[in-house]
Design a protein around this motif. Sequence first.
Motif, PDB file in Angstrom:
ATOM      1  N   ASP A 221     -16.113   9.844  16.891  1.00  0.00           N
ATOM      2  CA  ASP A 221     -17.146   8.817  17.032  1.00  0.00           C
ATOM      3  C   ASP A 221     -16.811   7.576  16.223  1.00  0.00           C
ATOM      4  O   ASP A 221     -17.070   6.443  16.669  1.00  0.00           O
ATOM      5  CB  ASP A 221     -18.503   9.374  16.593  1.00  0.00           C
ATOM      6  CG  ASP A 221     -18.992  10.493  17.499  1.00  0.00           C
ATOM      7  OD1 ASP A 221     -18.600  10.491  18.685  1.00  0.00           O
ATOM      8  OD2 ASP A 221     -19.752  11.362  17.043  1.00  0.00           O
ATOM      9  N   GLU A 222     -16.226   7.770  15.065  1.00  0.00           N
ATOM     10  CA  GLU A 222     -15.851   6.628  14.223  1.00  0.00           C
ATOM     11  C   GLU A 222     -14.764   5.792  14.887  1.00  0.00           C
ATOM     12  O   GLU A 222     -14.806   4.553  14.867  1.00  0.00           O
ATOM     13  CB  GLU A 222     -15.366   7.129  12.861  1.00  0.00           C
ATOM     14  CG  GLU A 222     -14.978   6.027  11.897  1.00  0.00           C
ATOM     15  CD  GLU A 222     -14.451   6.571  10.578  1.00  0.00           C
ATOM     16  OE1 GLU A 222     -13.957   5.772   9.759  1.00  0.00           O
ATOM     17  OE2 GLU A 222     -14.531   7.803  10.373  1.00  0.00           O
ATOM     18  N   GLY A 223     -13.777   6.465  15.491  1.00  0.00           N
ATOM     19  CA  GLY A 223     -12.715   5.734  16.185  1.00  0.00           C
ATOM     20  C   GLY A 223     -13.230   4.971  17.383  1.00  0.00           C
ATOM     21  O   GLY A 223     -12.813   3.829  17.645  1.00  0.00           O
ATOM     22  N   VAL A 224     -14.143   5.583  18.138  1.00  0.00           N
ATOM     23  CA  VAL A 224     -14.755   4.881  19.274  1.00  0.00           C
ATOM     24  C   VAL A 224     -15.571   3.694  18.777  1.00  0.00           C
ATOM     25  O   VAL A 224     -15.613   2.631  19.413  1.00  0.00           O
ATOM     26  CB  VAL A 224     -15.639   5.851  20.090  1.00  0.00           C
ATOM     27  CG1 VAL A 224     -16.396   5.104  21.173  1.00  0.00           C
ATOM     28  CG2 VAL A 224     -14.784   6.940  20.713  1.00  0.00           C
ATOM     29  N   GLY A 225     -16.201   3.845  17.602  1.00  0.00           N
ATOM     30  CA  GLY A 225     -16.970   2.745  17.031  1.00  0.00           C
ATOM     31  C   GLY A 225     -16.108   1.547  16.700  1.00  0.00           C
ATOM     32  O   GLY A 225     -16.488   0.394  16.972  1.00  0.00           O
ATOM     33  N   SER A 226     -14.929   1.776  16.104  1.00  0.00           N
ATOM     34  CA  SER A 226     -14.031   0.657  15.790  1.00  0.00           C
ATOM     35  C   SER A 226     -13.526  -0.016  17.057  1.00  0.00           C
ATOM     36  O   SER A 226     -13.348  -1.245  17.092  1.00  0.00           O
ATOM     37  CB  SER A 226     -12.847   1.161  14.952  1.00  0.00           C
ATOM     38  OG  SER A 226     -12.062   2.098  15.692  1.00  0.00           O
ATOM     39  N   LEU A 227     -13.303   0.758  18.104  1.00  0.00           N
ATOM     40  CA  LEU A 227     -12.893   0.178  19.384  1.00  0.00           C
ATOM     41  C   LEU A 227     -14.032  -0.610  20.018  1.00  0.00           C
ATOM     42  O   LEU A 227     -13.816  -1.675  20.611  1.00  0.00           O
ATOM     43  CB  LEU A 227     -12.426   1.290  20.323  1.00  0.00           C
ATOM     44  CG  LEU A 227     -11.954   0.865  21.717  1.00  0.00           C
ATOM     45  CD1 LEU A 227     -10.752  -0.061  21.623  1.00  0.00           C
ATOM     46  CD2 LEU A 227     -11.611   2.081  22.565  1.00  0.00           C
ATOM     47  N   ALA A 228     -15.270  -0.109  19.876  1.00  0.00           N
ATOM     48  CA  ALA A 228     -16.426  -0.792  20.451  1.00  0.00           C
ATOM     49  C   ALA A 228     -16.628  -2.159  19.825  1.00  0.00           C
ATOM     50  O   ALA A 228     -17.032  -3.117  20.507  1.00  0.00           O
ATOM     51  CB  ALA A 228     -17.680   0.058  20.278  1.00  0.00           C
ATOM     52  N   VAL A 229     -16.347  -2.289  18.536  1.00  0.00           N
ATOM     53  CA  VAL A 229     -16.474  -3.587  17.861  1.00  0.00           C
ATOM     54  C   VAL A 229     -15.548  -4.615  18.503  1.00  0.00           C
ATOM     55  O   VAL A 229     -15.920  -5.777  18.717  1.00  0.00           O
ATOM     56  CB  VAL A 229     -16.162  -3.438  16.355  1.00  0.00           C
ATOM     57  CG1 VAL A 229     -16.103  -4.808  15.688  1.00  0.00           C
ATOM     58  CG2 VAL A 229     -17.215  -2.578  15.687  1.00  0.00           C
ATOM     59  N   VAL A 230     -14.340  -4.183  18.846  1.00  0.00           N
ATOM     60  CA  VAL A 230     -13.373  -5.079  19.490  1.00  0.00           C
ATOM     61  C   VAL A 230     -13.841  -5.451  20.897  1.00  0.00           C
ATOM     62  O   VAL A 230     -13.758  -6.610  21.314  1.00  0.00           O
ATOM     63  CB  VAL A 230     -11.982  -4.420  19.534  1.00  0.00           C
ATOM     64  CG1 VAL A 230     -11.001  -5.294  20.297  1.00  0.00           C
ATOM     65  CG2 VAL A 230     -11.485  -4.148  18.133  1.00  0.00           C
ATOM     66  N   LEU A 231     -14.354  -4.465  21.630  1.00  0.00           N
ATOM     67  CA  LEU A 231     -14.783  -4.719  23.006  1.00  0.00           C
ATOM     68  C   LEU A 231     -15.990  -5.642  23.070  1.00  0.00           C
ATOM     69  O   LEU A 231     -16.244  -6.267  24.105  1.00  0.00           O
ATOM     70  CB  LEU A 231     -15.113  -3.394  23.699  1.00  0.00           C
ATOM     71  CG  LEU A 231     -13.957  -2.408  23.872  1.00  0.00           C
ATOM     72  CD1 LEU A 231     -14.442  -1.119  24.518  1.00  0.00           C
ATOM     73  CD2 LEU A 231     -12.844  -3.023  24.707  1.00  0.00           C
ATOM     74  N   SER A 232     -16.743  -5.738  21.996  1.00  0.00           N
ATOM     75  CA  SER A 232     -17.937  -6.589  21.992  1.00  0.00           C
ATOM     76  C   SER A 232     -17.615  -8.055  21.744  1.00  0.00           C
ATOM     77  O   SER A 232     -18.491  -8.916  21.858  1.00  0.00           O
ATOM     78  CB  SER A 232     -18.928  -6.106  20.930  1.00  0.00           C
ATOM     79  OG  SER A 232     -18.378  -6.219  19.628  1.00  0.00           O
ATOM     80  N   LYS A 233     -16.373  -8.364  21.412  1.00  0.00           N
ATOM     81  CA  LYS A 233     -15.991  -9.748  21.144  1.00  0.00           C
ATOM     82  C   LYS A 233     -15.775 -10.511  22.445  1.00  0.00           C
ATOM     83  O   LYS A 233     -15.301  -9.959  23.436  1.00  0.00           O
ATOM     84  CB  LYS A 233     -14.717  -9.797  20.294  1.00  0.00           C
ATOM     85  CG  LYS A 233     -14.908  -9.211  18.893  1.00  0.00           C
ATOM     86  CD  LYS A 233     -13.635  -9.320  18.082  1.00  0.00           C
ATOM     87  CE  LYS A 233     -13.829  -8.760  16.677  1.00  0.00           C
ATOM     88  NZ  LYS A 233     -12.585  -8.862  15.870  1.00  0.00           N
ATOM     89  N   LYS A 234     -16.104 -11.804  22.433  1.00  0.00           N
ATOM     90  CA  LYS A 234     -15.982 -12.628  23.642  1.00  0.00           C
ATOM     91  C   LYS A 234     -14.534 -12.777  24.088  1.00  0.00           C
ATOM     92  O   LYS A 234     -14.268 -12.930  25.277  1.00  0.00           O
ATOM     93  CB  LYS A 234     -16.599 -14.005  23.391  1.00  0.00           C
ATOM     94  CG  LYS A 234     -18.107 -13.992  23.229  1.00  0.00           C
ATOM     95  CD  LYS A 234     -18.637 -15.402  23.068  1.00  0.00           C
ATOM     96  CE  LYS A 234     -20.159 -15.391  22.947  1.00  0.00           C
ATOM     97  NZ  LYS A 234     -20.714 -16.761  22.804  1.00  0.00           N
TER      98      LYS A 234
END
Length: 460
Positions: A221-234
């Motif tokens: 879940d932590e790894g998916v969270g770090s990836l999600a932060v990147v995907l949320s960028k414009k």
Amino acid sequence: MPLIIKKPSVYISALKQESKEPLHIGLSFGGTITDAQASELVDLARAIRQSKRDIKFFWIRFNEGDDSVFSAFNSFGRELVGASTISSFALEDNVGFEEVQCIRDFLILNDTIRGIKFLRTNLCHSSFSSIRPFFVRNGSLRVLDVSSNFLVGDETIKDVLDAIHQGCARLEVLNITENCIDGDAISSNGISVRGAEFISSFVSKTPTLTSLKLCLRELNDEGVGSLAVVLSKKACCVSRLDIGGRFGDSGIKILAEALKINRSMKTITISHCQNLTDVGGQVMLSAVDGSESWESATCSNNVLRSVYISERSNATMNKDLVIKLQSLADVDPQRTLQSKVWRYMDNHMGELSNVGLKAKHIPRVICFVNKRGGLDGMYRVLQNCNMQDVVYNRTPNRARMEQIEQENKVLKELLASERESNASLRQENRYLRERTRCCWVPIMKALELWKVLVDMLREL
């Protein structure tokens, strides 16, 4: 694409032909290679180097063999140096440090390969370090596939991605996977959560990346969270995502929040997970559904078309929910947004006064409803809107009309004032003319009498 292996003589003959059709070459090294076979392989390498025919894919598979295999491949690699027509290159199975050294010069001096794949190899950190210059100086590289290489760990991934970032390559596709993702680790060199963070950092620094496949044993879940932060960028342009690991509902919830902001993702595949239930599926669905509230209808993701849950993913999810996630949308984002807004308005027409619509928005709302719901929809929306705001709403055209009317009123007043002034002047002119006429009458009569007197004196 499946690997098709043919004899070297077949490829040599094809390379001599003047054809614009791309060629696919598949070779297998293993067993015992005779001197005649080794010589034929060298001839093939020479033909590849000298030919101008495009080689779309060059796939080399290594099987178990004796020393003759290494000797033949070493000669093959030396003769291959300088080849510039290979678009994609793949190494599979029993490829180790020594085999890579045979083609090291070919890779380092090549700057035209657009895709490279390492599949189920025995390559370790030192193997990739030896060909690091290839990743730095090859500006044509667009695809990197590192799949099921059990000796690849955090340091290897970090060095390779740093080399690509240091160079001038504009990577578009990145695939990093591990085998036995649902079992115990078979090597201490696996990619950990720290390695997943390295990959997420690279994705954030690579705006050209459009496809990402990340299936790791330690992707939690932590790894998916770090990836999600990147995907949320414009700046993120990833449109295809394939993930697998030991994450569950918590990781999917974080990913769903990122998808509400993301405007590039079109398809997501979850190939493996743990503890993914209907809770995570509903959260993912709500990120694109937009039926819960006015905010969700207007702020949800309108680009994502499907979330595919693999049958091997270990997810315990309702089949109906799985089907819904697979077919989220099939039209362009603008039409998807309009459909969500109308679906919400059609079901909550009586709550339009609570969504914060301003008076200036109401005419456009009525026009939108007329297109979607016809006269019945218009009647319903007018019932729930302030008619006074609709009638007296100062639209830009109405405000301009009122301004023109005010200007006309001022002009009319000026015109009336001018008319009064002109009438006064005409009256004064008339008075002066009459007075002038009265002054000249006696003089004219005196002149006439004088003329008569002169005429009488002349007769005497």
